[in-house]
Design an enzyme around this catalytic site. Structure first.
Site, PDB file in Angstrom:
ATOM      1  N   ASP A  35       0.840  -1.195   0.000  1.00 14.70           N
ATOM      2  CA  ASP A  35       0.000   0.000   0.000  1.00 14.70           C
ATOM      3  C   ASP A  35       0.875   1.246   0.000  1.00 14.70           C
ATOM      4  O   ASP A  35       2.097   1.170   0.196  1.00 14.70           O
ATOM      5  CB  ASP A  35      -0.898   0.023   1.242  1.00 14.70           C
ATOM      6  CG  ASP A  35      -2.173  -0.792   1.048  1.00 14.70           C
ATOM      7  OD1 ASP A  35      -2.447  -1.198  -0.088  1.00 14.70           O
ATOM      8  OD2 ASP A  35      -2.875  -1.026   2.051  1.00 14.70           O
ATOM      9  N   LYS A  62      -3.030   3.576  -3.001  1.00 16.10           N
ATOM     10  CA  LYS A  62      -4.204   4.368  -3.339  1.00 16.10           C
ATOM     11  C   LYS A  62      -4.030   5.792  -2.834  1.00 16.10           C
ATOM     12  O   LYS A  62      -3.532   6.015  -1.733  1.00 16.10           O
ATOM     13  CB  LYS A  62      -5.464   3.757  -2.717  1.00 16.10           C
ATOM     14  CG  LYS A  62      -5.746   2.327  -3.151  1.00 16.10           C
ATOM     15  CD  LYS A  62      -6.940   1.757  -2.410  1.00 16.10           C
ATOM     16  CE  LYS A  62      -7.209   0.307  -2.799  1.00 16.10           C
ATOM     17  NZ  LYS A  62      -8.359  -0.260  -2.053  1.00 16.10           N
ATOM     18  N   MET A 169      -9.385   8.885   8.057  1.00 14.05           N
ATOM     19  CA  MET A 169      -9.844   9.274   6.717  1.00 14.05           C
ATOM     20  C   MET A 169     -10.959  10.315   6.808  1.00 14.05           C
ATOM     21  O   MET A 169     -11.907  10.301   6.031  1.00 14.05           O
ATOM     22  CB  MET A 169     -10.319   8.040   5.933  1.00 14.05           C
ATOM     23  CG  MET A 169      -9.270   6.956   5.793  1.00 14.05           C
ATOM     24  SD  MET A 169      -9.926   5.399   5.112  1.00 14.05           S
ATOM     25  CE  MET A 169     -10.880   4.806   6.533  1.00 14.05           C
TER      26      MET A 169
END
Length: 306
Positions: A35, A62, A169
């Site tokens: 990641d 991402k 997030m």
């Protein structure tokens, strides 16, 4: 011969917080599927420290709103690599089972006959607040906490300032989250801390309250990745204004005046409207700053009236 997959939590991005078992898995891997957040930083730090990893590294990182390799593609890739007889490490930031889709990847592989091991990691939900002096629980201040994904707009969260809330997030939905939490028992004066790039080179702390944090974050151009902490425990951080001279309020015990919570940061930059230019909202939205589109007009009015 079929290989296997090991899900490894890389922690918050500091190689020193990678577990011994996780490091051994990396050293024994044929291929590492990594990641962006946490994972790549750990690999770079290990290389800088002279740790030799012979595995091929495949980057499936991402970015907010940009997923070059979609989740379905990652799942298929893990199975393809392991089915070819390779020992695969799926290196994920934080802990694979805390908003990391780790169990989803595990089930996908196992349903196709691929054995999977799991190596837990240190989640940023706990470690990032800790590195700036914010405990999620503290005797007499908070006895419980909730970790939420701020990727989608949150609903009501029970409890007051003595129940810590951690948002992961949550930068792009900060305005909505602050509004929802302030409307409950916590109130607009409940302390908030935003820790950007925890353990990274640009780590920064921004302090405010539920009533002020949206405007402060926009003025300071707060960006992801960031961990947001809401609750009375924020007052315990050395970055909370007045901590050095005022005692923290401890429930059930006498104390002197608790510290007021105003804008502050680890780099001590002021967020006062007179000290820094106000960002244009169109620029802020384009850059992905901490602005909730539903509250833009309210915040803009508040800032321009100062």
């Amino acid at each position: 011969m079929t290989g296997h997959v090991t899900l490894v939590g890389a922690g918050p991005g500091d190689a020193g917080l990678l577990t011994v078992r996780g490091l051994k898995a990396l050293q024994n891997a044929d291929v590492i599927v990594a990641d962006r957040l946490g994972a790549r930083a750990v690999l770079e730090q290990l290389a800088a420290e002279g740790v030799v990893l012979s595995a091929e590294v495949i980057d499936v990182g991402k970015l907010p709103g940009h997923h070059p390799v979609p989740q379905d593609g990652i799942n298929e890739l893990l199975v393809e690599l392991a089915a070819a007889g390779r020992n695969v490490v799926r290196l994920k930031g934080g802990d694979p089972f805390v908003f990391g889709r780790g169990r989803e990847e595990q089930l996908f592989c196992e349903q196709r006959g691929i054995p999977v091991d799991v190596v837990p990691g240190v989640t940023s939900a706990i470690s990032v607040p800790a590195v700036v002096g914010i405990p999620l629980t503290h005797r007499g201040v908070a006895t419980s906490f909730t970790v939420l994904s701020g990727h989608d707009q949150i609903d009501r969260v029970p409890g007051g300032g003595d129940h810590t809330v951690v948002l992961l997030m949550g930068v792009n939905t900060l305005g909505h989250s602050a509004h929802v939490l302030a409307a409950g028992a916590r109130g607009a004066d409940c302390p908030v801390a935003i820790i950007e790039d925890g353990y990274g080179a640009t780590q920064r702390v921004t302090i405010g309250t539920l009533g002020t944090i949206t405007g402060i974050a926009a003025a300071r151009q707060v960006r992801s990745p960031a961990v947001i902490v809401i609750g009375d425990v924020v007052r315990l951080s050395p970055h909370a204004a007045g901590r050095s001279t005022d005692a923290v309020t401890i429930h059930g015990a006498s104390s002197v005046n608790p510290p007021s919570i105003v804008a502050g940061s680890a780099d001590r930059l002021s967020s006062n409207a007179d000290a820094a230019p106000k960002p244009r909202w169109t620029d802020a939205l384009t850059a992905g700053l901490a602005v909730d589109t539903g509250l833009v007009q309210v915040v803009e009015t508040s800032l321009t009236s100062r």
